[in-house]
Design a protein around this motif. Structure first.
Motif, short mmCIF file in Angstrom:
data_model
loop_
_atom_site.label_atom_id
_atom_site.label_comp_id
_atom_site.label_asym_id
_atom_site.label_seq_id
_atom_site.Cartn_x
_atom_site.Cartn_y
_atom_site.Cartn_z
N MET A 45 1.09 -1.18 -0.15
CA MET A 45 0.03 -0.79 -0.16
C MET A 45 1.40 1.15 0.10
N ILE A 46 1.72 1.23 1.01
CA ILE A 46 2.72 2.47 1.36
C ILE A 46 3.53 3.27 -0.69
N TYR A 47 4.17 1.52 -1.30
CA TYR A 47 4.91 1.48 -2.58
C TYR A 47 3.78 2.70 -3.43
N ARG A 48 2.22 1.95 -4.11
CA ARG A 48 1.69 2.15 -4.67
C ARG A 48 0.98 3.92 -4.36
N VAL A 49 0.95 4.05 -3.00
CA VAL A 49 0.29 5.46 -2.80
C VAL A 49 1.97 6.28 -3.01
N THR A 50 2.81 6.33 -2.78
CA THR A 50 4.24 6.72 -2.68
C THR A 50 4.71 7.59 -3.99
N ARG A 51 4.25 6.09 -5.02
CA ARG A 51 4.19 7.13 -6.59
C ARG A 51 3.66 8.35 -7.52
N LEU A 52 2.69 8.35 -5.96
CA LEU A 52 2.17 9.21 -6.52
C LEU A 52 2.16 10.93 -5.50
N PHE A 53 3.22 11.08 -4.96
CA PHE A 53 3.70 11.54 -4.42
C PHE A 53 4.72 12.69 -5.08
N PRO A 54 4.82 14.02 -4.83
CA PRO A 54 5.95 14.52 -6.55
C PRO A 54 7.64 13.60 -6.18
N LYS A 55 8.19 14.06 -7.09
CA LYS A 55 9.22 13.40 -7.46
C LYS A 55 10.34 14.56 -6.75
N THR A 56 9.90 15.62 -5.95
CA THR A 56 11.09 16.21 -4.98
C THR A 56 11.08 15.46 -3.57
N GLU A 57 10.07 14.38 -3.51
CA GLU A 57 10.14 13.61 -2.47
C GLU A 57 10.80 12.55 -2.69
N LEU A 58 11.31 12.15 -3.86
CA LEU A 58 12.29 10.75 -3.59
C LEU A 58 12.95 10.75 -3.11
N GLY A 86 12.55 11.69 0.53
CA GLY A 86 13.21 13.08 1.40
C GLY A 86 11.66 11.28 1.83
N LEU A 87 10.46 11.78 1.98
CA LEU A 87 9.44 11.22 2.86
C LEU A 87 9.25 10.28 2.46
N ILE A 88 9.30 10.32 0.23
CA ILE A 88 8.99 8.40 -0.14
C ILE A 88 9.98 7.78 0.81
N SER A 89 11.38 8.52 0.78
CA SER A 89 12.61 6.76 1.05
C SER A 89 12.14 6.47 2.18
N GLN A 90 11.98 8.03 3.29
CA GLN A 90 11.71 7.81 4.28
C GLN A 90 10.37 6.31 4.47
N MET A 91 9.18 7.04 4.34
CA MET A 91 8.02 5.64 4.24
C MET A 91 8.13 4.88 4.26
N ARG A 92 8.60 4.82 2.66
CA ARG A 92 9.20 2.88 2.35
C ARG A 92 10.45 2.30 3.32
N ARG A 93 11.42 3.49 3.38
CA ARG A 93 12.25 2.38 4.41
C ARG A 93 11.47 1.71 5.63
N ALA A 94 10.74 2.28 6.06
CA ALA A 94 9.59 2.36 7.77
C ALA A 94 9.18 1.04 7.18
N ALA A 95 8.38 1.03 6.60
CA ALA A 95 7.51 0.05 5.84
C ALA A 95 8.66 -1.36 6.27
N ILE A 116 0.84 10.60 9.11
CA ILE A 116 0.43 11.67 9.22
C ILE A 116 1.05 13.18 9.04
N ILE A 117 1.97 13.24 8.36
CA ILE A 117 3.06 14.11 8.10
C ILE A 117 2.55 13.83 6.09
N ALA A 118 2.54 13.01 5.54
CA ALA A 118 2.25 13.28 4.58
C ALA A 118 0.98 13.09 4.13
N ARG A 119 -0.62 13.33 4.91
CA ARG A 119 -1.56 14.07 5.08
C ARG A 119 -1.43 15.04 5.36
#
Length: 129
Positions: free
Chosen positions: A24-37, A39-48, A86-89
């Protein structure tokens, strides 16, 4: 009905639900801005991924103490992921229904991890003969 014997970390319901959360995290973070690659994308994926990886590593540990240690690390990674959801929201990367799905599934995973830790602690104090 006889329960299936658990022979692999992949047999654990806790791991199965956490793996679903990773996807679910991988799918949703694909839609995040590329500037977060990085940042938040990497952090969320690593934590998951850390959640499932530590369940897997804990499963193969010989001692109950080792198992509990890795399951507790997994729970810490899950809590970290919940904060990142929460931060992503809050920065408008997730709409409310995405947030609700992710948070509800992470809460389910947290409950299952707590149960796994509790059961492992019980078996450490009451070894089978």
């Amino acid at each position: 009905m006889q329960e299936k014997k658990i022979t692999s970390f992949m047999d654990l319901n806790t791991w199965k639900e956490a793996h679903t959360l990773v996807l679910m995290i991988y799918r949703v973070t694909r839609l995040f801005p590329k500037t977060e690659l990085f940042g938040l994308i990497s952090q969320m994926r690593r934590a998951a991924v850390s959640v499932t990886s530590n369940i897997a590593e804990g499963f193969c540990r010989e001692s109950y103490r080792g198992k509990i240690q890795f399951y507790a690390i997994s729970r810490g990674s899950l809590t970290e992921l919940q904060d990142q959801i929460i931060i992503a929201r809050d920065v408008d990367y997730l709409v409310q229904h995405q947030y609700d799905q992710l948070m509800n599934h992470s809460i389910l995973c947290h409950r299952l991890l707590n149960g796994l830790i509790k059961k492992t602690k019980y078996f450490s104090q009451h070894p089978k003969f």
